[in-house]
Design a protein around this motif. Structure first.
Motif, mmCIF file in Angstrom:
data_model
loop_
_atom_site.group_PDB
_atom_site.id
_atom_site.type_symbol
_atom_site.label_atom_id
_atom_site.label_comp_id
_atom_site.label_asym_id
_atom_site.label_seq_id
_atom_site.Cartn_x
_atom_site.Cartn_y
_atom_site.Cartn_z
ATOM 1 N N UNK A 1 -46.192 26.184 19.597
ATOM 2 C CA UNK A 1 -46.135 26.107 18.153
ATOM 3 C C UNK A 1 -47.546 26.194 17.598
ATOM 4 N N UNK A 2 -47.734 26.924 16.504
ATOM 5 C CA UNK A 2 -49.049 27.012 15.890
ATOM 6 C C UNK A 2 -49.343 25.725 15.133
ATOM 7 N N UNK A 3 -50.582 25.624 14.657
ATOM 8 C CA UNK A 3 -50.958 24.436 13.893
ATOM 9 C C UNK A 3 -50.364 24.428 12.500
ATOM 10 N N UNK A 4 -49.835 25.570 12.054
ATOM 11 C CA UNK A 4 -49.200 25.661 10.743
ATOM 12 C C UNK A 4 -47.747 25.205 10.836
ATOM 13 N N UNK A 5 -47.347 24.360 9.921
ATOM 14 C CA UNK A 5 -45.960 23.928 9.842
ATOM 15 C C UNK A 5 -45.329 24.704 8.703
ATOM 16 N N UNK A 6 -44.251 25.410 9.000
ATOM 17 C CA UNK A 6 -43.608 26.239 7.979
ATOM 18 C C UNK A 6 -42.540 25.460 7.217
ATOM 19 N N UNK A 7 -42.240 25.973 6.039
ATOM 20 C CA UNK A 7 -41.186 25.388 5.219
ATOM 21 C C UNK A 7 -39.848 25.433 5.959
ATOM 22 N N UNK A 8 -39.622 26.495 6.713
ATOM 23 C CA UNK A 8 -38.385 26.627 7.475
ATOM 24 C C UNK A 8 -38.272 25.550 8.553
ATOM 25 N N UNK A 9 -39.385 25.239 9.208
ATOM 26 C CA UNK A 9 -39.377 24.182 10.227
ATOM 27 C C UNK A 9 -39.086 22.830 9.587
ATOM 28 N N UNK A 10 -39.697 22.582 8.442
ATOM 29 C CA UNK A 10 -39.456 21.318 7.740
ATOM 30 C C UNK A 10 -37.998 21.234 7.316
ATOM 31 N N UNK A 11 -37.482 22.318 6.769
ATOM 32 C CA UNK A 11 -36.081 22.352 6.320
ATOM 33 C C UNK A 11 -35.132 22.058 7.476
ATOM 34 N N UNK A 12 -35.390 22.677 8.618
ATOM 35 C CA UNK A 12 -34.530 22.485 9.785
ATOM 36 C C UNK A 12 -34.569 21.038 10.262
ATOM 37 N N UNK A 13 -35.766 20.483 10.357
ATOM 38 C CA UNK A 13 -35.896 19.096 10.825
ATOM 39 C C UNK A 13 -35.294 18.123 9.818
ATOM 40 N N UNK A 14 -35.489 18.389 8.527
ATOM 41 C CA UNK A 14 -34.907 17.519 7.502
ATOM 42 C C UNK A 14 -33.386 17.518 7.600
ATOM 43 N N UNK A 15 -32.805 18.677 7.863
ATOM 44 C CA UNK A 15 -31.356 18.761 8.030
ATOM 45 C C UNK A 15 -30.907 17.938 9.235
ATOM 46 N N UNK A 16 -31.641 18.049 10.322
ATOM 47 C CA UNK A 16 -31.295 17.270 11.523
ATOM 48 C C UNK A 16 -31.337 15.774 11.221
ATOM 49 N N UNK A 17 -32.374 15.329 10.531
ATOM 50 C CA UNK A 17 -32.492 13.913 10.185
ATOM 51 C C UNK A 17 -31.357 13.478 9.267
ATOM 52 N N UNK A 18 -31.048 14.307 8.283
ATOM 53 C CA UNK A 18 -29.970 14.009 7.346
ATOM 54 C C UNK A 18 -28.637 13.865 8.075
ATOM 55 N N UNK A 19 -28.358 14.801 8.996
ATOM 56 C CA UNK A 19 -27.105 14.741 9.758
ATOM 57 C C UNK A 19 -27.069 13.526 10.678
ATOM 58 N N UNK A 20 -28.192 13.230 11.330
ATOM 59 C CA UNK A 20 -28.259 12.078 12.236
ATOM 60 C C UNK A 20 -28.039 10.763 11.497
ATOM 61 N N UNK A 21 -28.338 10.744 10.209
ATOM 62 C CA UNK A 21 -28.204 9.530 9.413
ATOM 63 C C UNK A 21 -26.926 9.494 8.590
ATOM 64 N N UNK A 22 -25.963 10.322 8.950
ATOM 65 C CA UNK A 22 -24.645 10.278 8.315
ATOM 66 C C UNK A 22 -24.534 11.049 7.016
ATOM 67 N N UNK A 23 -25.451 11.976 6.762
ATOM 68 C CA UNK A 23 -25.414 12.831 5.580
ATOM 69 C C UNK A 23 -25.363 12.066 4.259
ATOM 70 N N UNK A 24 -26.245 11.107 4.072
ATOM 71 C CA UNK A 24 -26.217 10.331 2.830
ATOM 72 C C UNK A 24 -26.653 11.167 1.625
ATOM 73 N N UNK A 25 -26.022 10.929 0.496
ATOM 74 C CA UNK A 25 -26.384 11.630 -0.736
ATOM 75 C C UNK A 25 -27.667 11.035 -1.314
ATOM 76 N N UNK A 26 -28.460 11.877 -1.946
ATOM 77 C CA UNK A 26 -29.639 11.412 -2.655
ATOM 78 C C UNK A 26 -30.839 11.074 -1.790
#
Length: 72
Positions: free
Chosen positions: A1-26
């Protein structure tokens, strides 16, 4: 992985975290910021975790373009 973090990588990881936490709203901004911190820390240490390199999935929470995860 390069030293640059892309918006797509953040989006993907945020989705994983959201799903792991039961998809809470807000909580999209909370998961986005957590994902960004994790990925930037991993990039700074040269750690290439599977979460950071996983494929982008549609519907991820992205506070810069929507108010939360998409619902169908």
């Amino acid at each position: 992985m390069s030293n640059q973090v892309t918006k797509e990588q953040i989006r993907t990881r945020a989705l994983e975290l959201w799903e792991q936490n039961g998809r809470p709203l807000g909580k999209d901004l909370e998961f986005w910021l957590q994902a960004e911190r994790e990925l930037k820390a991993a990039a700074a240490t040269g750690d290439s975790s599977p979460d950071a390199d996983s494929e982008m999935r549609s519907g991820a929470p992205d506070p810069s373009s929507s108010r939360g995860p998409r619902t169908n």
